[in-house]
Every structure is written in C-alpha cells, then in structure tokens.
Enzyme design. Structure first.
Site, short mmCIF file in Angstrom:
data_model
loop_
_atom_site.label_atom_id
_atom_site.label_comp_id
_atom_site.label_asym_id
_atom_site.label_seq_id
_atom_site.Cartn_x
_atom_site.Cartn_y
_atom_site.Cartn_z
N ASN A 83 141.56 73.10 -38.72
CA ASN A 83 141.18 71.91 -39.47
C ASN A 83 141.88 72.02 -40.83
O ASN A 83 141.42 72.75 -41.71
CB ASN A 83 139.66 71.88 -39.62
CG ASN A 83 139.17 70.66 -40.35
OD1 ASN A 83 139.96 69.88 -40.90
ND2 ASN A 83 137.86 70.49 -40.39
N ARG A 106 128.42 60.13 -51.31
CA ARG A 106 128.99 58.81 -51.01
C ARG A 106 127.88 57.77 -50.89
O ARG A 106 126.83 58.04 -50.32
CB ARG A 106 129.78 58.86 -49.69
CG ARG A 106 131.07 59.63 -49.82
CD ARG A 106 131.79 59.72 -48.49
NE ARG A 106 131.79 61.07 -47.98
CZ ARG A 106 132.03 61.40 -46.72
NH1 ARG A 106 132.29 60.45 -45.83
NH2 ARG A 106 132.04 62.64 -46.33
N ARG A 110 142.15 69.30 -35.63
CA ARG A 110 141.28 68.18 -35.97
C ARG A 110 142.11 67.19 -36.78
O ARG A 110 142.74 67.56 -37.78
CB ARG A 110 140.10 68.67 -36.81
CG ARG A 110 139.23 67.53 -37.21
CD ARG A 110 138.14 67.95 -38.14
NE ARG A 110 137.33 66.78 -38.45
CZ ARG A 110 136.66 66.65 -39.57
NH1 ARG A 110 136.66 67.60 -40.47
NH2 ARG A 110 135.97 65.56 -39.80
#
Ligand code: ADP
Length: 402
Positions: free
Chosen positions: A7, A245, A95
């Site tokens: 990743n 977020r 990923r």
C-alpha cells in the site's frame, strides 16, 4: 505461496508478506517519511516457531525505490528475515485508491492498466500518483513476478446511475466523470463475504448494510452481494462523520467561507478534510479519548459522539429503505469493531425496523467475528474484523487463477 501486499502512499509504504497456503502473515511493516531528512522502517516478523520480532531502521530514505530496497533487505535479513531471497515472492498485490469507471474488479498490471491509472489521476491527485510510484518500483525490482492492482472503488462499480449520479449538469459526468465512486470497497467486500458465511447462505443471496468506522468512515448498501449505494462520493469526503473529515455538508458552505472568511478553495478543502469531523466538533479524533472526555462531562465530546451516531442512524435508515429486506448489518474497522457505545447509539430506535441489539453480546470484547443482535431481531447484527491486506491477497489469488 508467498504474496507481497503493498500500500504505497505519498511518503510511506505499508506492506505485508502473507503465506497464502495458510493465509498467515509472515511479516508486516511500514516505511515512513520517505523523502524527508530521517526516514524510518518498522518491521514485525512472525517467524512462526519463534516469538514475533520487531526491528526498526532509521536512516534517510530518498524515494520509494530506496524504501522498497530497505524492505527487501529486512525481509531477507539472515537473523529475522521471513524469506531467503526475493524470488520466494510469487505474486504482488497493490492497493490502488481510484480506478474510476475503468475497473469493475482487480486487474493484472499491464501497460494498459498503468495508462488507465494515469488517466484517473485527476480523480485522486494525492493517492494515485503515490500508488503508481509503488507499482513502478515493484515492477522494476520484481520484473518476473505477476502484479495485481486491487481498487478501493471497484466493488462499488455495480451502483446504478440513480445512486452514482449527482444532480448537476450531465455534461460534468460525461466530460469530466464527476459522479459518486465510493471507497473502502475491499473492506466492504471482505466483511460482506464473511457475513454471508455467518448467515449460512451464498453472498449472492444476501442483502446487507456494511458499516466501516475507522479514521475514514463509510456505509454500503449491498443487494444480492453487490454494492448498490455507498456513502463516500467522488472523493472520500462525502457521507458519514469521520475522524477529521466532515462528511455531508451543504455545498454552498464553500461560497460562504470564501465570502465571509476570505478563505481560498484549497484552504476550505483542507478544513473539510483535516480539521473537521470528530476533531472539528470536539478537538479530538480518537474515539477512545472522546469517550473518556465525554464520561468526565465534556459536552462537546458528548455532542461529537451524538453527531456521528445520528448520521450513522440516518444512513442506516436510508439504506434499509433502499434495500427493503436486510439480512444483516455489519460493523467493522477501529471504531466499528471495538466500540459498543457507538454501535448501540447508531442502532438506537431502530427496533420498529426489526433491529434489536443484545446488550451483553454487544459489550463483549473480542477479536473474532460475532453476532451481537438479540435472538428475536429480524435483522441480524454482526461485528466482523476487517482485514484489507488478506482481502487484497485473496483478490490477487483469484485474478491469477483467471
Ligand atoms: P484507519 O481508517 O486509519 O484504518 P482504523 O480502522 O484503524 O483506522 O480505526 C482507527 C480508529 O479506531 C481510531 O481513531 C480510534 O478512534 C478507533 N478505535 C480503536 N480502538 C478503539 C477502541 N477500543 N474503542 C473505540 N475506538 C477505537
């Protein structure tokens, strides 16, 4: 059968080596601060017969190539390496954050796939270039090893237009591919598969609501095993209240902040991505700290939990309406797996819809997949630990089987 799962971020590489014959992790690690003055690699080896061994290397790591070479040197180290040499790796899984509309599933990496990833950079300007760096370096170092891209967005490509279109001028979709894509697809797909197993029926016959609550949060409505709606949008900002977020806000907020606070668009974007969510509401983004403060009477911490769980409940209700019949609701990721308070508050008041938690089962601490609903609940509720690396490795195996 050793797979290497990568990743690759803009300044980091997260990795695992998994033995696929037994699906066991042989080594897991993280390279951080690539390109900074001091880089760092932390590797944990699980040699099987001996105790796990941790090693840390601190030195400048100029680029992803240097980072990957350090990883390989660590994995093949004669004292606590888990492989003798790089040729023991028989497949690599990457990923990849954004596959746009090009990929409905995982893909063996070819020049055409790399071209498509480049084309999708405008949709994920921070993530896709970093993922591409990881792919290029791995292809250089392991030219003979098959490599597979596994996309965060692919699972959601089954969404119908009514779920993925925004009600804005259609040309923006046609010309610029502005639409909802959704993310965390590997996690949603993995826990859906595990849930089907626990329900004792094929995934293709299951209607599920999967709820991934970590730093990033998202919810997916799954009909007959396919994603038909999801809360994250064109970018991973829409939907639920996350660690930093905002999730859903009025889109006119941008104009308000510009006109009243003199903020530039980039600053507003940073505010919504990095300074909002739980952190924006109460100054903390780790749910454990928030609960501690809430228990001591911190009203803003209490409110932050309420805002997050209320938003969860609204989305669960919406997805129940979309699906009609729901066989299972699944909680996963850091908060979903470990936080009985958030789970209970997210499902509060849904008894009339056939959702009834068993408080004792919900309160149990366990690392195992488990059912937490009451025996008379028509919708079964599960906690299922996600395992994105293993999910990626299984995808790789499937792609290579053809
Ligand atoms: P990421 O999205 O970065 O992969 P994780 O799935 O690891 O995140 O989730 C991280 C979050 O999980 C932390 O910010 C923390 O709020 C939450 N978390 C972890 N353990 C617990 C716990 N025991 N109780 C409540 N929340 C927890």
């Amino acid at each position: 059968m050793k797979f290497f799962i990568i990743n690759s971020g803009s300044s980091s590489i997260k990795y695992q080596v998994i033995d696929m014959t037994t699906e066991t992790v042989l080594a897991a690690g993280l390279v951080e601060r690539i390109g900074e003055v001091y880089g760092r690699l932390k590797n944990t080896a699980f040699p099987g017969t001996r105790d796990e061994q941790e090693s840390v290397i601190e030195q400048p790591i100029p680029d992803h190539r240097g980072g990957m070479q350090l990883v390989i040197a660590t994995l093949t180290d004669k004292d606590n390496g888990v492989i003798c040499n790089a040729s023991e790796i028989c497949a690599i899984g990457h990923r990849v954050v954004h596959g746009g509309e090009d990929f409905r599933g995982s893909m063996r990496i070819t020049p055409t796939v790399i071209e498509a990833l480049q084309r999708n950079i405008p949709l994920a300007p921070l993530h896709n270039p970093a993922n591409l760096d990881g792919i290029r370096v791995a292809m250089e170092i392991f030219p003979q090893v098959p490599q597979v891209a596994v996309f965060d967005t692919a699972f959601h490509q089954t969404m119908p237009p009514r779920a993925y279109l925004y009600a804005i001028p259609y040309e923006l979709y046609e010309q610029d591919r502005v639409r909802r894509y959704g993310f965390h697809g590997t996690s949603h797909r993995f826990v859906a598969g595990e849930c089907a197993r626990l329900l004792g029926k094929p995934l293709a016959e299951c209607n599920l609501i999967t709820i991934h609550l970590g730093n990033g949060c998202s919810m997916t409505a799954i009909e007959n095993g396919c994603s038909i709606d999801t809360s994250l949008g064109m970018t991973p900002l829409e939907g639920l209240v996350m660690g930093t977020r905002s999730g859903d806000v009025d889109p006119a907020l941008h104009l308000f902040l510009k006109q009243n606070k003199g903020m530039e668009l980039e600053a507003i974007d940073a505010l919504l991505n990095k300074e909002s969510g739980l952190k924006g509401l109460c100054g903390m983004n780790d749910m454990r700290d928030i609960h501690e403060a809430a228990a001591e009477g911190d009203v803003r911490a209490q409110q932050a939990v309420e805002v997050q769980t209320y938003r969860n409940r609204k989305y669960i209700g919406a997805y129940m309406a979309v699906l009609g019949r729901v066989d299972g609701i699944v909680f996963t990721a850091g908060i979903g797996e470990n936080d009985p308070i958030v789970r209970a508050e997210s499902l509060e008041g849904l008894e009339a819809f056939g959702v009834r938690l068993d408080p004792e089962r919900n309160g149990l601490r366990s690392k195992k997949a488990r059912c937490i609903s009451a025996p008379d609940s028509t919708v079964r509720v599960f906690v299922i630990p996600t395992n994105e690396e293993l999910a990626i490795a299984r995808e790789v195996a499937q792609v290579l089987r053809g």
